[in-house]
Design an enzyme around this catalytic site. Structure first.
Site, PDB file in Angstrom:
ATOM      1  N   LYS A   9      10.362  -9.319  28.497  1.00 26.93           N
ATOM      2  CA  LYS A   9      11.209  -7.897  28.656  1.00 26.93           C
ATOM      3  C   LYS A   9      10.579  -7.169  29.902  1.00 26.93           C
ATOM      4  O   LYS A   9       9.473  -7.187  30.474  1.00 26.93           O
ATOM      5  CB  LYS A   9      10.680  -6.901  27.341  1.00 26.93           C
ATOM      6  CG  LYS A   9       9.032  -6.769  27.055  1.00 26.93           C
ATOM      7  CD  LYS A   9       8.400  -5.598  27.656  1.00 26.93           C
ATOM      8  CE  LYS A   9       7.013  -5.401  27.427  1.00 26.93           C
ATOM      9  NZ  LYS A   9       6.350  -4.626  28.137  1.00 26.93           N
ATOM     10  N   VAL A  99       1.391 -14.219  32.626  1.00 27.90           N
ATOM     11  CA  VAL A  99       0.689 -13.781  31.571  1.00 27.90           C
ATOM     12  C   VAL A  99       0.080 -12.322  31.878  1.00 27.90           C
ATOM     13  O   VAL A  99      -0.331 -12.290  33.511  1.00 27.90           O
ATOM     14  CB  VAL A  99      -0.508 -14.687  31.328  1.00 27.90           C
ATOM     15  CG1 VAL A  99      -1.661 -14.078  30.530  1.00 27.90           C
ATOM     16  CG2 VAL A  99       0.117 -15.910  30.735  1.00 27.90           C
ATOM     17  N   GLY A 100      -0.137 -11.413  31.340  1.00 25.06           N
ATOM     18  CA  GLY A 100      -0.827 -10.193  31.599  1.00 25.06           C
ATOM     19  C   GLY A 100       0.018  -9.328  32.578  1.00 25.06           C
ATOM     20  O   GLY A 100      -0.646  -8.403  33.350  1.00 25.06           O
ATOM     21  N   GLY A 102       2.996  -7.517  31.948  1.00 24.74           N
ATOM     22  CA  GLY A 102       3.563  -6.130  31.216  1.00 24.74           C
ATOM     23  C   GLY A 102       5.057  -6.823  30.906  1.00 24.74           C
ATOM     24  O   GLY A 102       6.020  -6.001  30.782  1.00 24.74           O
ATOM     25  N   GLY A 104       5.516  -8.788  28.480  1.00 22.04           N
ATOM     26  CA  GLY A 104       5.648  -9.094  27.078  1.00 22.04           C
ATOM     27  C   GLY A 104       5.758 -10.522  26.647  1.00 22.04           C
ATOM     28  O   GLY A 104       5.998 -10.875  25.449  1.00 22.04           O
ATOM     29  N   GLY A 106       3.493 -12.918  25.670  1.00 20.64           N
ATOM     30  CA  GLY A 106       2.614 -13.122  24.325  1.00 20.64           C
ATOM     31  C   GLY A 106       3.121 -12.579  23.295  1.00 20.64           C
ATOM     32  O   GLY A 106       3.494 -13.239  22.018  1.00 20.64           O
ATOM     33  N   SER A 107       3.775 -11.424  23.187  1.00 21.34           N
ATOM     34  CA  SER A 107       4.352 -10.686  22.174  1.00 21.34           C
ATOM     35  C   SER A 107       5.639 -11.150  21.720  1.00 21.34           C
ATOM     36  O   SER A 107       5.944 -11.453  20.648  1.00 21.34           O
ATOM     37  CB  SER A 107       4.830  -9.091  22.426  1.00 21.34           C
ATOM     38  OG  SER A 107       3.471  -8.464  22.966  1.00 21.34           O
ATOM     39  N   SER A 108       6.445 -11.632  22.800  1.00 18.48           N
ATOM     40  CA  SER A 108       7.545 -12.359  22.550  1.00 18.48           C
ATOM     41  C   SER A 108       7.411 -13.731  21.848  1.00 18.48           C
ATOM     42  O   SER A 108       7.997 -14.164  20.978  1.00 18.48           O
ATOM     43  CB  SER A 108       8.335 -12.589  23.795  1.00 18.48           C
ATOM     44  OG  SER A 108       9.622 -13.186  23.720  1.00 18.48           O
ATOM     45  N   ASP A 140       4.638  -4.561  21.055  1.00 22.12           N
ATOM     46  CA  ASP A 140       5.790  -5.175  21.522  1.00 22.12           C
ATOM     47  C   ASP A 140       6.439  -6.074  20.866  1.00 22.12           C
ATOM     48  O   ASP A 140       7.594  -6.499  20.848  1.00 22.12           O
ATOM     49  CB  ASP A 140       5.529  -5.537  22.996  1.00 22.12           C
ATOM     50  CG  ASP A 140       4.879  -4.576  24.047  1.00 22.12           C
ATOM     51  OD1 ASP A 140       5.281  -3.589  23.787  1.00 22.12           O
ATOM     52  OD2 ASP A 140       4.450  -4.930  25.123  1.00 22.12           O
TER      53      ASP A 140
END
Ligand code: C5P
Length: 298
Positions: A9, A99-100, A102, A104, A106-108, A140
């Protein structure tokens, strides 16, 4: 075996509002899904959660941390405990989203895990149950369950208004290689504001305006830019370079450190990518997502 995609995202707009007594912040953000996506494969297993992570590129693998700290692992454990299942799940996670940054990822991945597990178990949790678990996993995560590639979110990110998608445009992602810890970015913002209420001007939001690139380009902002651009000044320069090359809009996503440029013209995007590469900045090309990314809500 269930196979699902977990899209990245962008935050096309991000305002950090009041700080709650809990330390968390109220926010208002416009999420936009990208075609860039991780991929997950899930199959039933004897018991517990087994997770194997493969990275498509060095950026996608950098900073992944321990498997048991991964949001996919935590989402699967939470799901199995909530539903009270004795059987377990084996998951293969193929990472393409850095990764890391912004974006998203990990959230996705966590949202895709909840969706896939619920599909494997005949919708035992349902949309509401999945959203409740999502909100426990991170701000997120609910967006990636809402089934729309564009959504306005507020509160802690769990209140969502799905919107008609923007026209799909090419996106250039600039990856500076240094991450920014979200918690630290919030803490620095608090220090600057020193407990004062933010001077958010009154505004009437029109949903039609939120699906118009030119309107967004004029009005969108990301409150983390001041903080993060001071920490990593090369990002401010990268943003200006994208705008000089003709980006429709260029901005930091989330608390960074990825800066994105949205382009109407593929030639301009390529020139911007070449300029970034000449400065040693890694880039990724993708597009904003047009069709609903995960299966529709409900
Ligand atoms: O949601 P996420 O796990 O990425 O949040 C990381 C940290 O960012 C939290 O521990 C919290 O300190 C801060 N945060 C916040 N307000 C939010 C989201 C995150 O203060 N709405």
């Amino acid at each position: 075996m269930v196979r699902v995609l977990a899209p990245a995202k962008l935050n096309l707009h991000l305002e950090i509002l009041a700080r709650e007594d809990s330390g968390y912040h109220q926010l208002e953000t416009l999420f936009c899904a990208l075609e860039l996506a991780d991929e997950l494969e899930l199959e039933p297993a004897a018991g517990g959660v087994e997770l194997v992570i493969e990275a498509a590129t060095p950026e996608a693998g950098a900073g992944l941390g321990r498997v048991t700290d991964n949001l996919v692992y935590r989402a699967a454990q939470l799901y199995l405990a909530q539903v009270g299942l004795a059987e377990g799940v084996r998951i293969r996670l193929h990472k393409r989203i850095p990764v890391g940054g912004g974006l998203g990822g990990g959230s996705s991945d966590a949202a895709a895990t909840l969706l896939a597990l619920d599909r494997m178990h005949r919708d035992r949790l349902g949309a509401r149950g999945r959203l409740r678990l999502a909100a426990q996993l991170g701000s997120d995560v609910p967006f990636f369950l809402c089934g729309s590639p564009l959504a306005l979110a507020w509160g802690r990110g769990g209140r969502l208004l799905p919107l008609e998608p923007l026209s799909s445009l090419p996106v250039l992602l600039l990856l500076p290689g240094q991450g920014v810890a979200t918690g630290e970015a919030y803490a620095e913002l608090d220090r600057r504001r020193q407990g004062t209420a933010t001077a958010t001007p009154p505004e009437v939001l029109r949903t039609s305006r939120l699906t118009d690139w030119d309107h967004l380009a004029r009005h969108a902002r990301n409150d983390f830019e001041d903080v993060v651009f001071e920490l990593l000044p090369q990002l401010a320069a990268a943003k200006q370079a994208l705008l000089r090359e003709g980006a429709v809009m260029a901005q930091l996503t989330g608390s960074g450190s990825t800066v994105f440029g949205v382009f109407r013209d593929q030639g301009r995007l390529q020139r911007a990518a070449d300029a970034a590469a000449a400065l040693g900045i890694r880039t990724l090309l993708t597009r904003t997502a047009c069709p609903p990314s995960p299966p529709p809500f409900g």
